[in-house]
Design a protein around this motif. Structure first.
Motif, short mmCIF file in Angstrom:
data_model
loop_
_atom_site.label_atom_id
_atom_site.label_comp_id
_atom_site.label_asym_id
_atom_site.label_seq_id
_atom_site.Cartn_x
_atom_site.Cartn_y
_atom_site.Cartn_z
N TYR A 316 0.83 -1.21 0.00
CA TYR A 316 0.00 0.00 0.00
C TYR A 316 0.87 1.26 0.00
O TYR A 316 0.65 2.18 -0.80
CB TYR A 316 -0.92 -0.02 1.23
CG TYR A 316 -1.93 1.11 1.26
CD1 TYR A 316 -3.19 0.94 0.68
CD2 TYR A 316 -1.63 2.33 1.86
CE1 TYR A 316 -4.13 1.97 0.70
CE2 TYR A 316 -2.56 3.36 1.88
CZ TYR A 316 -3.81 3.18 1.30
OH TYR A 316 -4.73 4.20 1.32
N HIS A 319 2.68 1.68 -3.32
CA HIS A 319 1.81 2.14 -4.40
C HIS A 319 1.52 3.63 -4.27
O HIS A 319 1.43 4.34 -5.28
CB HIS A 319 0.50 1.35 -4.39
CG HIS A 319 -0.43 1.74 -5.50
ND1 HIS A 319 -0.35 1.20 -6.76
CD2 HIS A 319 -1.46 2.63 -5.54
CE1 HIS A 319 -1.28 1.73 -7.53
NE2 HIS A 319 -1.97 2.60 -6.81
N LYS A 320 1.34 4.11 -3.07
CA LYS A 320 1.08 5.54 -2.87
C LYS A 320 2.24 6.38 -3.41
O LYS A 320 2.04 7.45 -3.97
CB LYS A 320 0.90 5.83 -1.38
CG LYS A 320 -0.45 5.45 -0.81
CD LYS A 320 -0.60 5.95 0.61
CE LYS A 320 -0.56 7.47 0.64
NZ LYS A 320 -0.66 8.01 2.01
N PRO A 323 2.77 4.50 -8.13
CA PRO A 323 1.61 3.72 -8.60
C PRO A 323 1.74 3.26 -10.05
O PRO A 323 0.79 3.37 -10.83
CB PRO A 323 0.46 4.71 -8.42
CG PRO A 323 1.08 6.04 -8.68
CD PRO A 323 2.49 5.95 -8.12
N GLU A 359 -10.57 -4.60 -2.90
CA GLU A 359 -10.33 -3.55 -3.90
C GLU A 359 -11.55 -2.63 -4.01
O GLU A 359 -11.41 -1.40 -4.05
CB GLU A 359 -10.01 -4.17 -5.26
CG GLU A 359 -9.76 -3.15 -6.36
CD GLU A 359 -9.14 -3.76 -7.60
OE1 GLU A 359 -9.45 -3.27 -8.70
OE2 GLU A 359 -8.35 -4.72 -7.47
N LYS A 363 -11.07 1.06 -2.73
CA LYS A 363 -10.76 1.81 -3.96
C LYS A 363 -9.27 1.81 -4.22
O LYS A 363 -8.63 2.83 -4.54
CB LYS A 363 -11.26 3.26 -3.85
CG LYS A 363 -12.70 3.41 -3.42
CD LYS A 363 -13.67 2.73 -4.38
CE LYS A 363 -15.12 2.91 -3.94
NZ LYS A 363 -16.06 2.13 -4.77
N PHE A 364 -8.69 0.63 -4.11
CA PHE A 364 -7.24 0.43 -4.26
C PHE A 364 -7.03 -0.82 -5.11
O PHE A 364 -7.73 -1.82 -4.92
CB PHE A 364 -6.59 0.25 -2.88
CG PHE A 364 -5.10 0.15 -2.90
CD1 PHE A 364 -4.31 1.29 -2.78
CD2 PHE A 364 -4.47 -1.08 -3.04
CE1 PHE A 364 -2.92 1.19 -2.80
CE2 PHE A 364 -3.09 -1.19 -3.06
CZ PHE A 364 -2.32 -0.04 -2.94
N TRP A 366 -5.90 -3.74 -5.40
CA TRP A 366 -5.32 -4.94 -4.80
C TRP A 366 -5.27 -6.10 -5.78
O TRP A 366 -4.24 -6.77 -5.92
CB TRP A 366 -6.12 -5.35 -3.56
CG TRP A 366 -5.99 -4.42 -2.41
CD1 TRP A 366 -6.95 -3.61 -1.87
CD2 TRP A 366 -4.80 -4.18 -1.65
NE1 TRP A 366 -6.45 -2.89 -0.82
CE2 TRP A 366 -5.13 -3.22 -0.64
CE3 TRP A 366 -3.50 -4.68 -1.70
CZ2 TRP A 366 -4.20 -2.76 0.28
CZ3 TRP A 366 -2.56 -4.22 -0.78
CH2 TRP A 366 -2.92 -3.27 0.19
#
Length: 497
Positions: A316, A319-320, A323, A359, A363-364, A366
């Motif tokens: 996580y 990705h931030k 991305p 996901e 709202k990510f 995964w």
């Protein structure tokens, strides 16, 4: 980044990707359609690949079955991708610019033996590929930069990791000292990094020091890490270690290089925008592990659980900050996940479904971006996963028959028992062959093993062996048994849910 390869080599990489999959045979029609070229080109590329890397693989062709790749047991196909990248003019230019920025075009034309037009063409390719990752390359003079210096550093970390890995070391820095510092940081801050993450941290340190001494510093520093650097006294204990590593460079680093170093190295552990977000991710990760554990009815150790939760938190945060795709040409997670998807069907289905739900909830991406990586890492981190999932599979009921009589059927049974043990529940014909009749009214078995074709049984579940089962007989049986055991009757309902 595949566009940095020549068109012909890019096509061969795509072909290698398709052949290096879980399926044995692939038709030339499918390959040609997938790569958008002629079947003749496919055959020529197959010949090129086999001739070029004969020590790594063999490519077989069959008019009936198609084409298949057989990998050498003594070499890794991963090395082929490394070689392809290292021989690419575009990748060579990009790597050279990393080590020697701020040089004019004439410098690169002379050093890399490029014409002005070739340099211009390669520069355009690199700029276009970097743009997809929010990174830019200037050409007057040549250097790589971006709005977020951390993204530039992370991109080069991924590049060097893929091309050189642990077996080579591309930096003019003391490798042993950098790994010593990596382990020191891991232990001091209880990061619980595994071996691959230790390597990643070592590369992070090397890339950070090099970019700093070149004058590329992180301009946009968020409050959490600034606060951490300013208020944590212990971190200063490592300044002498870092300075010792940087000493061979014989350069003077900027005054604020050490805070920049900390912000670059610790972003994934201390660089959260807010603490509540971090807590939420950890809670969701714990729920994910519990969901998978309960769906499969298997156990997990506290150490494995903590490791997987840490993995989710790391993905996580990563990705931030970045991305985008992390690989250049070779997606290591994709290849390992193919085998997992083939051999752990139910486990894969549960993880897939759980990530889809997560996901949508967070709202990510995964599942969209990280399914392969999570499958790969979970298979490694979930202690005894293979044993646990094997135990939940049922035994195949097998009836052993022989036209040589009950004594020979008993011999076949003993051979099967020795080779397949708890995977099968074995039964032997009770009567003499001349009295034996198998009818649809008899008990149904998952598999019938015999040395003759049983006419009253569907041939798909009748495996015929020699009087003394050959190596091929046992290999075919093993493939059949393992495949049938992958999906249980009770699992089918879950997969279709």
């Amino acid at each position: 980044m595949e566009r940095l390869l020549s068109p012909s080599m890019h096509r061969r990489v795509l072909l290698l990707n398709l052949l290096n999959g879980p399926n044995s045979w692939v038709t030339s029609e499918y390959l040609a359609e997938s790569i958008e070229c002629s079947k003749k080109t496919i055959m020529l590329d197959c010949q090129y690949i086999e001739d070029r890397w004969s020590d790594y693989l063999t490519i077989e062709t069959s008019r009936k079955n198609g084409i298949r790749l057989i990998a050498s047991p003594h070499r890794s196909i991963h090395d082929i991708y490394n070689e392809i990248i290292q021989e690419s003019n575009a990748f060579s230019l990009l790597e050279s610019i990393f080590f020697e920025p701020m040089q004019p075009a004439v410098f690169w034309e002379k050093k890399l033996f490029l014409s002005n037009s070739s340099l211009y063409r390669l520069s355009n390719l690199i700029s276009s590929a970097l743009k997809d990752r929010n990174i830019q390359m200037s050409r007057s003079p040549y250097f790589v930069h971006g709005k977020d210096e951390r993204q530039v550093r992370y991109f080069f970390i991924c590049y060097f990791m893929e091309v050189y890995g642990i077996r080579a070391w591309p930096f003019h820095l003391d490798r042993e000292k950098i790994f010593r510092l990596s382990n020191k940081i891991n232990k001091k801050f209880n990061l619980e990094l595994n071996d691959s993450q230790i390597v990643h941290l070592a590369y992070s340190i090397a890339v950070t020091i090099i970019r700093e001494r070149q004058g590329f510093l992180i301009q946009n520093r968020k409050d959490p890490i600034n606060c951490f650097v300013k208020t944590t006294i212990d971190i200063r204990k490592y300044q002498s270690d870092v300075e010792e590593i940087a000493e061979p460079l014989n350069v003077i680093l900027p005054d604020n290089w050490y805070e920049d170093f900390c912000y670059s190295i610790f972003w994934w552990d201390f660089g959260w925008d807010n603490e509540q977000e971090k807590v939420n991710v950890i809670n969701q990760a714990e729920n994910l592990v519990n969901t998978i554990k309960n769906a499969l009815s298997i156990s997990i150790s506290e150490q494995s659980k903590a490791s997987i939760i840490r993995l989710i938190e790391y993905i996580y945060a990563k990705h931030k900050m970045f991305p985008y795709k992390k690989f250049m040409v070779y997606d290591r997670y994709l290849y390992s996940s193919r085998a997992i998807k083939q051999n752990f069907i139910v486990f894969t289905a549960v993880v897939n479904k759980a990530l889809s739900v997560l996901e949508a909830k967070m709202k990510f991406p995964w599942k969209t971006m990280y399914l392969d990586e999570i499958l790969h890492e979970m298979a490694i981190r979930w202690e005894n996963l293979s044993t646990l999932t094997d135990e939940m599979r049922h035994q195949l009921s097998v009836l052993v028959l022989s036209d040589l009589g009950k004594e020979h059927a008993q011999l076949l049974r003993s051979v099967l028992k020795e080779n397949f043990r708890n995977k099968v529940d074995l039964f032997v014909q009770e009567s003499h062959y001349y009295d034996q009749t198998i009818s649809s009214s008899d008990r149904n078995y998952d598999l019938y093993v015999s040395n003759y074709a049983v006419e009253t049984v569907d041939e798909e579940i009748n495996m015929i062996v020699e009087d003394i089962p050959s190596f091929k007989n046992l290999t075919d049986l093993r493939k059949y048994i393992d495949k049938r055991r992958l999906v249980l009757p009770k699992d089918i309902a879950y997969l279709n849910a």
